[in-house]
Design a protein around this motif. Sequence first.
Motif, PDB file in Angstrom:
ATOM      1  N   LEU A 523       0.771  -1.237   0.000  1.00  0.00           N
ATOM      2  CA  LEU A 523       0.000   0.000   0.000  1.00  0.00           C
ATOM      3  C   LEU A 523       0.805   1.291   0.000  1.00  0.00           C
ATOM      4  O   LEU A 523       0.237   2.370  -0.171  1.00  0.00           O
ATOM      5  CB  LEU A 523      -0.942   0.009   1.222  1.00  0.00           C
ATOM      6  N   ASN A 524       2.109   1.230   0.181  1.00  0.00           N
ATOM      7  CA  ASN A 524       2.870   2.477   0.316  1.00  0.00           C
ATOM      8  C   ASN A 524       4.268   2.321  -0.262  1.00  0.00           C
ATOM      9  O   ASN A 524       5.249   2.702   0.363  1.00  0.00           O
ATOM     10  CB  ASN A 524       2.939   2.897   1.791  1.00  0.00           C
ATOM     11  N   ARG A 525       4.331   1.773  -1.459  1.00  0.00           N
ATOM     12  CA  ARG A 525       5.625   1.551  -2.091  1.00  0.00           C
ATOM     13  C   ARG A 525       6.134   2.810  -2.778  1.00  0.00           C
ATOM     14  O   ARG A 525       5.355   3.603  -3.302  1.00  0.00           O
ATOM     15  CB  ARG A 525       5.522   0.435  -3.146  1.00  0.00           C
ATOM     16  N   ARG A 526       7.449   2.949  -2.796  1.00  0.00           N
ATOM     17  CA  ARG A 526       8.058   3.962  -3.665  1.00  0.00           C
ATOM     18  C   ARG A 526       8.125   3.351  -5.052  1.00  0.00           C
ATOM     19  O   ARG A 526       8.852   2.389  -5.303  1.00  0.00           O
ATOM     20  CB  ARG A 526       9.456   4.334  -3.154  1.00  0.00           C
ATOM     21  N   GLU A 527       7.339   3.901  -5.965  1.00  0.00           N
ATOM     22  CA  GLU A 527       7.184   3.304  -7.288  1.00  0.00           C
ATOM     23  C   GLU A 527       8.158   3.844  -8.329  1.00  0.00           C
ATOM     24  O   GLU A 527       8.220   3.342  -9.444  1.00  0.00           O
ATOM     25  CB  GLU A 527       5.757   3.509  -7.795  1.00  0.00           C
ATOM     26  N   ALA A 528       8.930   4.872  -7.977  1.00  0.00           N
ATOM     27  CA  ALA A 528       9.880   5.438  -8.939  1.00  0.00           C
ATOM     28  C   ALA A 528      11.063   6.020  -8.178  1.00  0.00           C
ATOM     29  O   ALA A 528      10.984   6.270  -6.967  1.00  0.00           O
ATOM     30  CB  ALA A 528       9.211   6.519  -9.780  1.00  0.00           C
ATOM     31  N   ILE A 529      12.147   6.197  -8.886  1.00  0.00           N
ATOM     32  CA  ILE A 529      13.330   6.796  -8.271  1.00  0.00           C
ATOM     33  C   ILE A 529      13.695   8.066  -9.029  1.00  0.00           C
ATOM     34  O   ILE A 529      13.360   8.243 -10.195  1.00  0.00           O
ATOM     35  CB  ILE A 529      14.525   5.824  -8.260  1.00  0.00           C
ATOM     36  N   LEU A 530      14.378   8.959  -8.354  1.00  0.00           N
ATOM     37  CA  LEU A 530      14.798  10.212  -8.962  1.00  0.00           C
ATOM     38  C   LEU A 530      15.959   9.966  -9.922  1.00  0.00           C
ATOM     39  O   LEU A 530      16.779   9.073  -9.688  1.00  0.00           O
ATOM     40  CB  LEU A 530      15.236  11.199  -7.882  1.00  0.00           C
ATOM     41  N   PRO A 531      16.059  10.742 -10.978  1.00  0.00           N
ATOM     42  CA  PRO A 531      17.200  10.596 -11.885  1.00  0.00           C
ATOM     43  C   PRO A 531      18.462  11.192 -11.265  1.00  0.00           C
ATOM     44  O   PRO A 531      18.412  12.232 -10.603  1.00  0.00           O
ATOM     45  CB  PRO A 531      16.774  11.395 -13.116  1.00  0.00           C
ATOM     46  N   ALA A 532      19.568  10.540 -11.464  1.00  0.00           N
ATOM     47  CA  ALA A 532      20.841  11.096 -11.016  1.00  0.00           C
ATOM     48  C   ALA A 532      21.195  12.290 -11.899  1.00  0.00           C
ATOM     49  O   ALA A 532      20.825  12.347 -13.074  1.00  0.00           O
ATOM     50  CB  ALA A 532      21.938  10.042 -11.082  1.00  0.00           C
ATOM     51  N   ILE A 533      21.890  13.267 -11.327  1.00  0.00           N
ATOM     52  CA  ILE A 533      22.297  14.464 -12.070  1.00  0.00           C
ATOM     53  C   ILE A 533      23.773  14.728 -11.789  1.00  0.00           C
ATOM     54  O   ILE A 533      24.179  14.853 -10.631  1.00  0.00           O
ATOM     55  CB  ILE A 533      21.466  15.695 -11.651  1.00  0.00           C
ATOM     56  N   GLU A 534      24.538  14.787 -12.847  1.00  0.00           N
ATOM     57  CA  GLU A 534      25.940  15.140 -12.694  1.00  0.00           C
ATOM     58  C   GLU A 534      26.075  16.666 -12.644  1.00  0.00           C
ATOM     59  O   GLU A 534      25.437  17.375 -13.402  1.00  0.00           O
ATOM     60  CB  GLU A 534      26.755  14.577 -13.865  1.00  0.00           C
ATOM     61  N   ALA A 535      26.889  17.125 -11.743  1.00  0.00           N
ATOM     62  CA  ALA A 535      27.164  18.567 -11.602  1.00  0.00           C
ATOM     63  C   ALA A 535      25.880  19.366 -11.417  1.00  0.00           C
ATOM     64  O   ALA A 535      25.628  20.357 -12.099  1.00  0.00           O
ATOM     65  CB  ALA A 535      27.945  19.081 -12.808  1.00  0.00           C
ATOM     66  N   ARG A 536      25.052  18.937 -10.479  1.00  0.00           N
ATOM     67  CA  ARG A 536      23.837  19.687 -10.163  1.00  0.00           C
ATOM     68  C   ARG A 536      24.208  21.101  -9.730  1.00  0.00           C
ATOM     69  O   ARG A 536      25.215  21.318  -9.049  1.00  0.00           O
ATOM     70  CB  ARG A 536      23.064  18.959  -9.050  1.00  0.00           C
ATOM     71  N   LYS A 537      23.344  22.069 -10.060  1.00  0.00           N
ATOM     72  CA  LYS A 537      23.659  23.472  -9.812  1.00  0.00           C
ATOM     73  C   LYS A 537      22.929  24.058  -8.603  1.00  0.00           C
ATOM     74  O   LYS A 537      23.450  24.941  -7.927  1.00  0.00           O
ATOM     75  CB  LYS A 537      23.303  24.319 -11.046  1.00  0.00           C
TER      76      LYS A 537
END
Length: 631
Positions: A523-537
Amino acid sequence: MIRAVLNALALTCLCFPVAAQDFDAGKIDPALLHHASFVVRKDDTRFEVKSPGSAVQTCTYAVTVLNKNGDPAAAFTEYYDRSSSISNIRATLYDAQGKKVRDYRSSELIDQSAISSYSLYEDYRVKHLEMNNQAYPYTLEYSYTKDYNGLLNYPAWRPLAGFGYAVEHSTYELIIPEGLNVRMHKSRDLATDSIAKERKIRYRWSAKNLSAFEPEPLSAGLESVTPWVQISPNHFVYDKAEGRLNNWQDLGKWIFDLSNGGDQLSAEKAVLVRELVKKAGSAQEKISILYNYLQQSTRYVSVQLGIGGFKPIAAEKVSQVSYGDCKALSNYMKAMLKEAGIASNLVVIGAGLPSLKRDFASFNQANHMILSVPLGKDTTWLECTSQQQPAGYVAHGIADRTVLLVTEKGGILARTPALNPEKNFQRRQATVTLLEDGNAQIKVNTTFGAAQYEDNMELLSSEPSEQRKYLLSRYAAINPELESYAFKQPDRARPEMQEDLAIKAIKVLTSGGDRSFLTLNLLNRREAILPAIEARKTPFALPFGYQDDDELTFVLPAGYKVEFLPKPVTLESEFGKYEASVTQQDGKILYKRRLRIQDKTFAPGKYNDLVEFYKKIYQADKVKAVLAKSA
C-alpha cells in the motif's frame, strides 16, 4: 491577502520601434542555446524615482523564441491599477534572420479585468498581447513607459529568474533624488555601479551571457547561483498614506496605525461574544469557541483596493456582512478576543514564501495575514481564513517562518512553530486476507496528521465520485475494487483525519511453479526513483518532512505455509531513516515499515546521495515473501 502592488496601464496606441537591434537568431552564442526554449536578447529597465510617491519606469525587452515551449515567453502581459499608468507601448515581431515581420496595433491588445477568482473587490486590470507565430525561431521586441502615483516597492532585478531560458544582455538602472535613501539586498559578489550627478544618485547593475539552467528535481530555486537585487525605499507614499521603512519595526507600526481602531464590535456582537465564552474555563477554551464561531459564521473573499490591500475592513463591518479577506477576518477575530479579555496581534507573513529576511525590511516578502495570541510562555497562532483547520494549527505553508507581529510599538519579528516529521504522520493499519485464487480482501485504516492531513483534507468535503476516483489512483498498484470507503475527522480540535477502506485486490499472490510470491509492501511503495544528475547546480529540499508507519497483517489461505521471509532492513542517512521488518505467527505474516524523511535544504552536491537513498528504499519496498502449500 496583503497586497502585492501591481503595475498600471493606460494604453492609447502602439507605435513603431524607434530603432531595431540585430535579432538574427543565427548570431546567438551557441552556449546560450543549451537547455533553452527561448533567449532574452535584451532586458533593460530604468526606474527613476521623482518623490517618495512617484516614479517613471521605462522598459525595453526582446526575446527570441526557439521552439513551441518558449511561446509563453513572447506574450506581452502588464497589470495595472489606479496607482499607475502606462504609455508608449511598442511591439514588433521579427523572423529568424532578424527581419521585421510586422508591428502590432493597439486594437490587438486585450484589456480585461485581472480580478482573482477568490476576490470580491480588486482594481487590477491586465493588458495582454499574445503571439501566434508558427515559424521558429522568431523574436518579439516591446517597450513601454510606466508612471507610478504611489510607491511601496521598487522593482527587483532578476535577469535569470527561472529554468529553461538564457539571457544575452540585461541591465537595471535606478535613479533616486539625493536625500531619498534606499536599502538593497543582493546576490553575493554582484557589482553595483553608482554615481552622484545633478542632485541625483544613479545605481546600475548588468549581466551578460547567462546560460540556461536545466530544470532540476526538488530545486530550492536559482537565488544562490544567479545575480539579483532587491530594493526597498526608506520613505514611501501610497494612496495618500505616508510611511517610513527603515526596518521591520517601521513597517509594523505603519500597519498598526492603519488598523488601529478597527477592532471594535457593535454592542449586539459584544453581548454575543460574552455569551459564547461565559462558561469557558480557560483562555484556550475561549479561543477555540470564538475561532469555531468565526469559521461557522464567515467566509473568505479577497479585497484589494488601494490602501485596502493593507488596511483591514473594520471588525463591525465584517460582522455585518459575514465575509472578509485575511486581514479583515484576522482583525475580526482580534476584536472578538479583545471583547473576551484576550490580547492578540495581527501577523504579517509570506504564505508559501521564504521567511522574512531579518536584516532587510520590505513589503514584497509577505502576502498573507494571520493572528497571534500570546498565552504566557505559549502562543496560539490562528489561520482565520480556513473553515476546516483546528484552532492553533499552523499549516506547513506558514510553519517555521520568520514573521512580523504588528504591535502598538511597531513590528516585532517572531517565528512560527515548526512541523517536525513526527507531526506530519501517516499511520496505516491493514488486514489482508489472502485467497487461494491469489486475490485478497483488504481492510485499511489510515490516519493522516498535520501536513499530510492538509494534503488530504479536501477529501472530507469532496463528492463520492471524486473520492472514488482519487482512491483508485492512489492504490492503482494493487488493481483495487472499492467495496466501501469513508473519510472523517473524528475531532475538529486536532489536525487529523481518517480514511477507512474495504478493498478487493486482484492477484496479490503470484505463482511460480509450486510456490506463491507475496509483495509485502502493498500500500505504500516507492514506485519510482529520482534521476541522477551530474554537476547539479541548485540546492534542493522537500516540501515538508514526514513519517509514514505501515503495519500490514496478512492472513494466509488454508493449507499454505511460509517458506521464506526477508530479513529486516534498516537504511539511514542525513535525509531520513527507513526500517522494515517481517515476522510470522499463527498462520499470519506481520509486515512493519517506517519511513522518516527530513525537510532540510541540502547543497547541490548531496543530491545524488539522496538518489541512492531513495533507490535503496525502492528496492527494499519490493521484497517478497515466499509461500508454499502444505504437504
